[in-house]
Design a protein around this motif. Structure first.
Motif, PDB file in Angstrom:
ATOM      1  N   VAL A 212       0.820  -1.222   0.000  1.00 38.41           N
ATOM      2  CA  VAL A 212       0.000   0.000   0.000  1.00 38.41           C
ATOM      3  C   VAL A 212       0.847   1.263   0.000  1.00 38.41           C
ATOM      4  O   VAL A 212       0.385   2.313  -0.465  1.00 38.41           O
ATOM      5  N   GLN A 213       2.085   1.176   0.464  1.00 35.87           N
ATOM      6  CA  GLN A 213       2.949   2.361   0.405  1.00 35.87           C
ATOM      7  C   GLN A 213       3.191   2.812  -1.030  1.00 35.87           C
ATOM      8  O   GLN A 213       3.433   3.995  -1.274  1.00 35.87           O
ATOM      9  N   GLY A 214       3.103   1.878  -1.969  1.00 44.94           N
ATOM     10  CA  GLY A 214       3.287   2.225  -3.370  1.00 44.94           C
ATOM     11  C   GLY A 214       2.044   2.773  -4.045  1.00 44.94           C
ATOM     12  O   GLY A 214       2.092   3.134  -5.230  1.00 44.94           O
ATOM     13  N   LEU A 215       0.928   2.848  -3.312  1.00 47.75           N
ATOM     14  CA  LEU A 215      -0.337   3.295  -3.894  1.00 47.75           C
ATOM     15  C   LEU A 215      -0.720   4.710  -3.467  1.00 47.75           C
ATOM     16  O   LEU A 215      -1.866   5.122  -3.626  1.00 47.75           O
ATOM     17  N   ALA A 216       0.233   5.439  -2.923  1.00 47.66           N
ATOM     18  CA  ALA A 216       0.144   6.877  -2.657  1.00 47.66           C
ATOM     19  C   ALA A 216      -0.974   7.300  -1.711  1.00 47.66           C
ATOM     20  O   ALA A 216      -1.643   8.300  -1.958  1.00 47.66           O
ATOM     21  N   PRO A 217      -1.210   6.575  -0.595  1.00 46.43           N
ATOM     22  CA  PRO A 217      -2.171   7.101   0.376  1.00 46.43           C
ATOM     23  C   PRO A 217      -1.599   8.340   1.064  1.00 46.43           C
ATOM     24  O   PRO A 217      -0.369   8.538   1.102  1.00 46.43           O
ATOM     25  N   ALA A 218      -2.478   9.182   1.622  1.00 50.94           N
ATOM     26  CA  ALA A 218      -2.015  10.377   2.329  1.00 50.94           C
ATOM     27  C   ALA A 218      -1.318  10.008   3.626  1.00 50.94           C
ATOM     28  O   ALA A 218      -0.343  10.660   4.034  1.00 50.94           O
ATOM     29  N   SER A 219      -1.823   8.977   4.297  1.00 51.66           N
ATOM     30  CA  SER A 219      -1.209   8.510   5.534  1.00 51.66           C
ATOM     31  C   SER A 219      -1.537   7.034   5.709  1.00 51.66           C
ATOM     32  O   SER A 219      -2.510   6.534   5.143  1.00 51.66           O
ATOM     33  N   ILE A 220      -0.708   6.343   6.491  1.00 50.62           N
ATOM     34  CA  ILE A 220      -0.933   4.927   6.790  1.00 50.62           C
ATOM     35  C   ILE A 220      -0.764   4.721   8.284  1.00 50.62           C
ATOM     36  O   ILE A 220       0.275   5.074   8.859  1.00 50.62           O
ATOM     37  N   ARG A 221      -1.779   4.132   8.902  1.00 54.54           N
ATOM     38  CA  ARG A 221      -1.692   3.726  10.301  1.00 54.54           C
ATOM     39  C   ARG A 221      -2.033   2.247  10.404  1.00 54.54           C
ATOM     40  O   ARG A 221      -2.843   1.738   9.626  1.00 54.54           O
ATOM     41  N   LEU A 222      -1.419   1.572  11.341  1.00 50.71           N
ATOM     42  CA  LEU A 222      -1.717   0.170  11.611  1.00 50.71           C
ATOM     43  C   LEU A 222      -2.589   0.087  12.855  1.00 50.71           C
ATOM     44  O   LEU A 222      -2.393   0.849  13.812  1.00 50.71           O
ATOM     45  N   ALA A 223      -3.539  -0.849  12.845  1.00 50.56           N
ATOM     46  CA  ALA A 223      -4.434  -1.013  13.985  1.00 50.56           C
ATOM     47  C   ALA A 223      -4.677  -2.497  14.220  1.00 50.56           C
ATOM     48  O   ALA A 223      -5.193  -3.191  13.341  1.00 50.56           O
ATOM     49  N   VAL A 224      -4.290  -2.975  15.390  1.00 51.06           N
ATOM     50  CA  VAL A 224      -4.446  -4.383  15.743  1.00 51.06           C
ATOM     51  C   VAL A 224      -4.812  -4.492  17.220  1.00 51.06           C
ATOM     52  O   VAL A 224      -4.403  -3.661  18.026  1.00 51.06           O
ATOM     53  N   PRO A 225      -5.563  -5.532  17.600  1.00 44.58           N
ATOM     54  CA  PRO A 225      -5.869  -5.701  19.021  1.00 44.58           C
ATOM     55  C   PRO A 225      -4.649  -6.060  19.859  1.00 44.58           C
ATOM     56  O   PRO A 225      -4.533  -5.627  21.012  1.00 44.58           O
TER      57      PRO A 225
ATOM     58  N   ALA B 237      -0.214  -7.096  19.725  1.00 40.38           N
ATOM     59  CA  ALA B 237       1.007  -7.132  18.928  1.00 40.38           C
ATOM     60  C   ALA B 237       2.202  -7.472  19.801  1.00 40.38           C
ATOM     61  O   ALA B 237       2.258  -7.092  20.980  1.00 40.38           O
ATOM     62  N   SER B 238       3.148  -8.170  19.217  1.00 38.80           N
ATOM     63  CA  SER B 238       4.447  -8.350  19.857  1.00 38.80           C
ATOM     64  C   SER B 238       5.098  -6.985  20.020  1.00 38.80           C
ATOM     65  O   SER B 238       5.121  -6.193  19.069  1.00 38.80           O
ATOM     66  N   PRO B 239       5.624  -6.669  21.196  1.00 44.21           N
ATOM     67  CA  PRO B 239       6.273  -5.360  21.378  1.00 44.21           C
ATOM     68  C   PRO B 239       7.393  -5.113  20.376  1.00 44.21           C
ATOM     69  O   PRO B 239       7.551  -3.991  19.877  1.00 44.21           O
ATOM     70  N   GLU B 240       8.171  -6.163  20.067  1.00 44.90           N
ATOM     71  CA  GLU B 240       9.284  -6.005  19.136  1.00 44.90           C
ATOM     72  C   GLU B 240       8.793  -5.681  17.732  1.00 44.90           C
ATOM     73  O   GLU B 240       9.366  -4.824  17.040  1.00 44.90           O
ATOM     74  N   THR B 241       7.730  -6.362  17.302  1.00 46.57           N
ATOM     75  CA  THR B 241       7.196  -6.109  15.966  1.00 46.57           C
ATOM     76  C   THR B 241       6.613  -4.707  15.867  1.00 46.57           C
ATOM     77  O   THR B 241       6.847  -3.984  14.885  1.00 46.57           O
ATOM     78  N   ALA B 242       5.848  -4.299  16.881  1.00 47.16           N
ATOM     79  CA  ALA B 242       5.264  -2.955  16.879  1.00 47.16           C
ATOM     80  C   ALA B 242       6.361  -1.899  16.834  1.00 47.16           C
ATOM     81  O   ALA B 242       6.269  -0.918  16.073  1.00 47.16           O
ATOM     82  N   ALA B 243       7.415  -2.087  17.626  1.00 48.01           N
ATOM     83  CA  ALA B 243       8.503  -1.112  17.650  1.00 48.01           C
ATOM     84  C   ALA B 243       9.230  -1.064  16.307  1.00 48.01           C
ATOM     85  O   ALA B 243       9.632   0.012  15.840  1.00 48.01           O
ATOM     86  N   GLY B 244       9.380  -2.220  15.667  1.00 45.35           N
ATOM     87  CA  GLY B 244      10.064  -2.257  14.384  1.00 45.35           C
ATOM     88  C   GLY B 244       9.298  -1.586  13.265  1.00 45.35           C
ATOM     89  O   GLY B 244       9.893  -0.987  12.358  1.00 45.35           O
ATOM     90  N   LEU B 245       7.973  -1.664  13.309  1.00 45.74           N
ATOM     91  CA  LEU B 245       7.143  -1.084  12.250  1.00 45.74           C
ATOM     92  C   LEU B 245       6.832   0.399  12.477  1.00 45.74           C
ATOM     93  O   LEU B 245       6.504   1.113  11.529  1.00 45.74           O
ATOM     94  N   ALA B 246       6.925   0.856  13.708  1.00 49.61           N
ATOM     95  CA  ALA B 246       6.517   2.224  14.028  1.00 49.61           C
ATOM     96  C   ALA B 246       7.177   3.298  13.160  1.00 49.61           C
ATOM     97  O   ALA B 246       6.499   4.238  12.712  1.00 49.61           O
ATOM     98  N   PRO B 247       8.483   3.201  12.864  1.00 43.97           N
ATOM     99  CA  PRO B 247       9.096   4.261  12.053  1.00 43.97           C
ATOM    100  C   PRO B 247       8.607   4.296  10.605  1.00 43.97           C
ATOM    101  O   PRO B 247       8.854   5.278   9.900  1.00 43.97           O
ATOM    102  N   GLN B 248       7.926   3.236  10.149  1.00 44.49           N
ATOM    103  CA  GLN B 248       7.518   3.152   8.751  1.00 44.49           C
ATOM    104  C   GLN B 248       6.113   3.695   8.491  1.00 44.49           C
ATOM    105  O   GLN B 248       5.685   3.765   7.337  1.00 44.49           O
ATOM    106  N   VAL B 249       5.380   4.042   9.548  1.00 46.49           N
ATOM    107  CA  VAL B 249       3.985   4.442   9.390  1.00 46.49           C
ATOM    108  C   VAL B 249       3.704   5.718  10.181  1.00 46.49           C
ATOM    109  O   VAL B 249       4.554   6.216  10.917  1.00 46.49           O
ATOM    110  N   ASN B 250       2.486   6.239  10.014  1.00 43.33           N
ATOM    111  CA  ASN B 250       2.091   7.464  10.703  1.00 43.33           C
ATOM    112  C   ASN B 250       1.577   7.219  12.118  1.00 43.33           C
ATOM    113  O   ASN B 250       1.301   8.171  12.848  1.00 43.33           O
ATOM    114  N   GLY B 251       1.444   5.947  12.473  1.00 45.08           N
ATOM    115  CA  GLY B 251       1.019   5.605  13.823  1.00 45.08           C
ATOM    116  C   GLY B 251       0.601   4.154  13.894  1.00 45.08           C
ATOM    117  O   GLY B 251       0.243   3.540  12.884  1.00 45.08           O
TER     118      GLY B 251
END
Length: 220
Positions: free
Chosen positions: A155-168, A170-184
């Protein structure tokens, strides 16, 4: 929010409703497009979209599991309309390559890719336009995050204005690793002793295709 307790959510609908309520208090005002990762992420996205009054869609994803342990992903592939993406965990892939060889892993990926194309074709009517939109990517949880990473790459290649992830959950390590790549990232739980997504659900049964189609049709 961290917790050592498992079996927190009754089912995916319960988790999605709770997630939607949290998002409604956190997100800036606006119009959102919510995509659920097929298939388990769609009940989450459905509840979130209902709460936010948002557009609902679905992105097809498939995990590339190590042959001896399919739950351990060496990568994942994603499809959204005509667009696709592939994400590889290089460390796990290199270990799998030593044990199983290139031919077996490539054969597995071809078979998984065929399954993905069939899944994407079934849900091709539920791929709303993403360019310029504020996007929420939803799944029922993130362990290694392989499928979420593939969906995000796509989806990053489809030019959205912003991208946020939402899950009930998450592994703390995975969430921390993905945080810099999204808007929240919005997650209800980031357990220190994370084992598996299903441990936090009373009912974590497979989500049927007809159930998913019904949810998507209900928002059209």
């Amino acid at each position: 929010m961290a917790t050592g307790r498992s079996t927190v959510f009754e089912d995916r609908s319960h988790a999605g409703a709770a997630l939607g309520m949290k998002l409604s208090t956190l997100l800036p005002a606006g119009e959102y497009t919510v995509l659920g990762l097929l298939r388990g992420g769609v009940p989450i996205a459905h509840e979130v979209a209902k709460t936010l009054g948002a557009t609902l869609g679905a992105v097809a994803v498939r995990k590339l599991g190590v042959p001896s342990n399919p739950e351990l992903a060496f990568g994942a592939i994603a499809q959204y309309g005509p667009d696709s993406a592939r994400h590889i965990n290089e460390a796990i892939y290199r270990r799998a390559l030593q044990y199983f060889g290139k031919d077996e892993l490539e054969s597995l990926e071809r078979g998984t890719g065929a399954d993905l194309l069939a899944l994407a074709d079934t849900f091709k009517a539920y791929c709303p336009e993403l360019a310029g939109r504020d996007l929420l990517l939803c799944d029922d949880g993130m362990a290694t995050g392989a499928t979420m990473k593939a969906a995000l790459d796509l989806v990053q290649g489809l030019a959205p204005a912003s991208i946020r992830l939402a899950v009930p959950v998450a592994s703390p390590e995975t969430a921390a690793g993905l945080a810099p790549q999204v808007n929240g990232i919005c997650q209800l739980l980031t357990p220190d002793n994370f084992t598996a997504v299903g441990a936090f659900y009373e009912d974590f049964g497979q989500v049927g295709q007809d159930q998913v189609l019904e949810m998507l049709r209900a928002t059209q």
